[in-house]
Design an enzyme around this catalytic site. Structure first.
Site, PDB file in Angstrom:
ATOM      1  N   ARG A  22       0.838  -1.213   0.000  1.00 45.78           N
ATOM      2  CA  ARG A  22       0.000   0.000   0.000  1.00 45.78           C
ATOM      3  C   ARG A  22       0.863   1.250   0.000  1.00 45.78           C
ATOM      4  NH1 ARG A  22      -3.598  -0.257   4.975  1.00 45.78           N
ATOM      5  NH2 ARG A  22      -1.690  -1.186   5.769  1.00 45.78           N
ATOM      6  N   ASN A  40      -6.350  -2.582   2.374  1.00 41.04           N
ATOM      7  CA  ASN A  40      -6.354  -4.039   2.484  1.00 41.04           C
ATOM      8  C   ASN A  40      -7.778  -4.560   2.574  1.00 41.04           C
ATOM      9  OD1 ASN A  40      -3.553  -4.316   2.545  1.00 41.04           O
ATOM     10  ND2 ASN A  40      -3.447  -4.272   4.770  1.00 41.04           N
TER      11      ASN A  40
END
Length: 95
Positions: A22, A40
């Site tokens: 990320r 996520n």
């Protein structure tokens, strides 16, 4: 005249959680001036909302598929246009 903005929802599967995926996706998005966000999913995948013009998003997708994180490995990617994605001024990591 500016290029038309495209809004994509990208789901990435593979080794994409716990490897800085990320964070590195945000770095990549900031470099390319892509806006949106990344988070996520409970199933171990990562979802990305990406907003930009076609050439920029094509480059972004290519790099995401190759994994922006050196420790990640992308095995499957699903990409859909999604006009319901809200416009944003930046790219954020969401929980």
């Amino acid at each position: 005249m500016t290029a038309a903005k495209i809004k994509l929802r990208i789901n990435v599967q593979g080794k994409v959680q716990g490897v800085g995926f990320r964070y590195m996706t945000k770095v990549l998005a900031d470099e390319l001036k892509v806006t949106g966000g990344v988070w996520n999913e409970m199933d171990g995948s990562v979802t990305i909302e990406a907003i930009g013009d076609y050439p920029t998003l094509a480059k972004f997708i290519e790099k995401v598929k190759a994994s922006p994180s050196p420790f990640g490995k992308v095995t499957h990617t699903t990409i859909n246009k999604d006009c319901t994605i809200k416009d944003s001024q930046n790219f954020s990591i969401r929980n």
